[in-house]
Write an enzyme that holds these catalytic residues in place. Structure first.
Site, mmCIF file in Angstrom:
data_model
loop_
_atom_site.group_PDB
_atom_site.id
_atom_site.type_symbol
_atom_site.label_atom_id
_atom_site.label_comp_id
_atom_site.label_asym_id
_atom_site.label_seq_id
_atom_site.Cartn_x
_atom_site.Cartn_y
_atom_site.Cartn_z
ATOM 1 N N HIS A 184 0.877 -1.171 0.000
ATOM 2 C CA HIS A 184 0.000 0.000 0.000
ATOM 3 C C HIS A 184 0.919 1.227 0.000
ATOM 4 O O HIS A 184 1.986 1.202 0.610
ATOM 5 C CB HIS A 184 -0.816 0.129 1.283
ATOM 6 N N ASP A 218 2.169 2.092 3.419
ATOM 7 C CA ASP A 218 3.089 1.150 4.097
ATOM 8 C C ASP A 218 4.519 1.517 3.794
ATOM 9 O O ASP A 218 5.386 1.429 4.646
ATOM 10 C CB ASP A 218 2.998 -0.297 3.579
ATOM 11 N N ASP A 231 -4.899 -13.773 -2.237
ATOM 12 C CA ASP A 231 -4.214 -13.408 -1.007
ATOM 13 C C ASP A 231 -4.228 -14.667 -0.152
ATOM 14 O O ASP A 231 -5.282 -15.107 0.328
ATOM 15 C CB ASP A 231 -4.916 -12.242 -0.300
ATOM 16 N N ASP A 256 -10.489 -11.663 10.881
ATOM 17 C CA ASP A 256 -9.468 -11.851 9.854
ATOM 18 C C ASP A 256 -8.109 -12.003 10.533
ATOM 19 O O ASP A 256 -7.372 -11.030 10.670
ATOM 20 C CB ASP A 256 -9.507 -10.602 8.948
ATOM 21 N N ASP A 290 -5.534 -13.585 9.523
ATOM 22 C CA ASP A 290 -4.419 -13.472 8.561
ATOM 23 C C ASP A 290 -3.216 -14.338 8.928
ATOM 24 O O ASP A 290 -2.080 -13.849 8.965
ATOM 25 C CB ASP A 290 -3.946 -12.005 8.454
ATOM 26 N N ASP A 319 -0.720 -12.516 2.166
ATOM 27 C CA ASP A 319 -1.321 -11.469 2.993
ATOM 28 C C ASP A 319 -1.520 -12.078 4.383
ATOM 29 O O ASP A 319 -2.639 -12.413 4.787
ATOM 30 C CB ASP A 319 -2.652 -11.000 2.384
HETATM 31 C C1 XLS Z 1 -7.535 -6.647 4.579
HETATM 32 C C2 XLS Z 1 -7.078 -6.888 3.231
HETATM 33 C C3 XLS Z 1 -5.933 -6.003 2.786
HETATM 34 C C4 XLS Z 1 -5.800 -6.024 1.294
HETATM 35 C C5 XLS Z 1 -5.001 -4.908 0.725
HETATM 36 O O1 XLS Z 1 -8.269 -7.439 5.157
HETATM 37 O O2 XLS Z 1 -6.751 -8.233 3.088
HETATM 38 O O3 XLS Z 1 -4.758 -6.359 3.421
HETATM 39 O O4 XLS Z 1 -5.251 -7.217 0.857
HETATM 40 O O5 XLS Z 1 -5.562 -3.669 0.992
HETATM 41 NI NI NI Z 2 -5.809 -9.088 1.415
HETATM 42 NI NI NI Z 3 -7.545 -9.615 4.852
#
Ligand code: XLS
Ligand code: NI
Ligand code: NI
Length: 439
Positions: free
Chosen positions: A100, A103, A295, A306, A308, A338
């Site tokens: 981003h 970032d 992702d 989420d 992740d 991601d």
């Molecule tokens: C958030 C998203 C983000 C996108 C990019 O949940 O996964 O990280 O991949 O903006």
């Molecule tokens: Ni994402």
């Molecule tokens: Ni996400």
């Protein structure tokens, strides 16, 4: 100065290796179905979690130890961080990365200053890409962190915010173009609502479509030929995100005449939040010609947000790769991690363990998926299952040459349908296990 002095370039050593800093399955040059693993998987590392994640959570502050980062918001620190990032990308043999705007470079006091900061860091990214050969999978704009986006960006009730978001995406697209980005992603950070009583949903959706049309026009204007991707997610941060799943996104794109310009970036944890499996989302998008990229991560069975996490589950990676291959591969997209290390895994070396494990899991998933495809067990069963559509009545229905009246005549004459056959679900589940055992 090296950010990871104790880490060598990670090499493939094979499944018997006990070396935690080696690949056991990811062998970049190995050929699967006529293509290298590198080209099937197109691994990509995300800048935000891996280089901006601090380990803070709603209950506690940062835990991550990142010796290369002085913790300031200076442009110089951002530039040094970029060099550390490329060292990790290279040592992991990752061909791609994604970021981003906010970032990679600090937000300034004004939009002009933010743009200037971004350019200064993009100089280093450009240099590092040229030096290392690592490429940009996609760029995107962070339009959810700053308080100005509290009501959304393109769907904000405040027209000024829409203008700011437009300017920000314009700049992020220019930087993505400059860095040779192969895609540009729109994840609708706060594009949704918390409460319908204060929301004009139809008007917000119209605005979102207007925004995407402007992005399409501007891409044409500057000659950006990368693929536009929308990333579905059903909730978080808002209660109801507009781009809730693959089907909702495709309906939105179709309704507003945008379908030709976008594909989807599907994220595993977002699929599960939407009540779908990742393979469902991939197969749905693929069936509509809209599979763009993934992702790669996973949620936690017991947690409803989420999380992740790095995916290590072979069933998940097998299913993901099987359905990607079913639709002819990931195209200009990639397997983009991601994902973030847990806050308790605070040392730099944990970043390597996390990526190595997930790269291996996807490489193994790719091999198992290829073995299942070679066996044709699933493919043959599907062909067999739908054979009543290949000729006779089924073929006529598919061709649109019969209507209700003809079908009634047919059924009145016949009296009852031909008998059904078993769906063989358990047999197919066993077949997947058989190849997980063998590969
Ligand atoms: C958030 C998203 C983000 C996108 C990019 O949940 O996964 O990280 O991949 O903006
Ligand atoms: Ni994402
Ligand atoms: Ni996400």
């Amino acid at each position: 100065m090296s950010a990871f002095p104790d880490v060598p370039t990670i090499q493939y050593e094979g499944p018997q290796s006990d070396n935690p800093l080696a690949f056991r399955w990811y062998n970049p040059s190995e050929i699967i179905e006529g293509k290298t693993m590198r080209d099937h998987l197109r691994f990509s590392i995300v800048y935000w979690h891996t280089f901006r994640g601090t380990g803070s959570d709603p209950f506690g502050s940062a835990t991550a130890v990142r010796p290369w980062d002085d913790g300031t918001e200076s442009v110089e620190n951002a530039q040094n961080r970029a060099r550390a990032a490329f060292e990790l990308f290279e040592k992991l043999q990752a061909p791609y990365y994604a970021f981003h705007d906010r970032d990679v470079a600090p937000e300034g006091a004004t939009l002009a200053e933010s743009n200037k900061n971004l350019d200064a860091v993009a100089d280093v990214l450009e240099e590092e890409q040229a030096r290392s050969g690592v490429k940009l999978l996609w760029g995107t704009a962070n339009m959810f962190s700053n308080p100005r986006f509290m009501h959304g960006a393109a769907t904000s009730c405040n027209a000024d915010v829409f203008a700011y978001a437009s300017a920000q995406v314009k700049k992020a697209m220019e930087v993505t173009l400059r860095l040779g980005g192969e895609n540009y992603v729109f994840w609708g950070g706060r594009e949704g609502y918390q409460n319908l009583y204060n929301t004009d949903m139809k008007r917000e959706l119209d605005h979102l479509a207007r925004f995407f049309h402007m992005a399409v026009d501007y891409a044409k204007e500057i000659g950006f030929e990368g693929q536009f991707l929308i990333e579905p997610k059903p909730k978080e941060p808002t209660k109801h995100q507009y781009d809730s799943d693959a089907a909702a996104c495709l309906n939105f794109l179709r309704a507003y005449g945008l379908l030709d310009h976008f594909k989807l970036n599907l994220e595993t944890n977002h699929a599960t939040l939407a009540g779908h499996t990742m393979m469902h989302e991939i197969d749905y998008a693929g069936g509509q010609g809209a599979l763009g990229s993934i992702d790669a991560n996973t949620g936690d069975m017991l947690l409803g947000w989420d999380t992740d996490q790095f995916a290590t589950d072979y069933y998940l990676t097998t299913q993901t790769m099987y359905y990607i291959m079913k639709h002819g591969g990931i195209g200009s997209g990639g397997v983009n991690f991601d994902a973030k290390v847990r806050r308790e895994s605070f040392e730099p070396i944990d970043l390597f363990h996390a990526h190595i494990g997930s790269m291996d899991a996807f490489a193994k998933g790719l091999k198992v998926a290829a073995a299942i495809r070679a066996d044709q067990g699933i493919g043959n069963l599907i062909t067999e299952r739908y054979k009543s559509w290949d000729q006779g009545l089924g073929a006529k229905i598919e061709a649109g040459s019969v209507g209700f009246a003809e079908l009634e005549t047919y059924m009145l004459e016949k009296g009852e349908v031909d008998s059904n056959v078993s769906g063989r679900q358990e047999l197919l589940e066993n077949l997947v296990n058989r190849y997980l055992d063998r590969v």
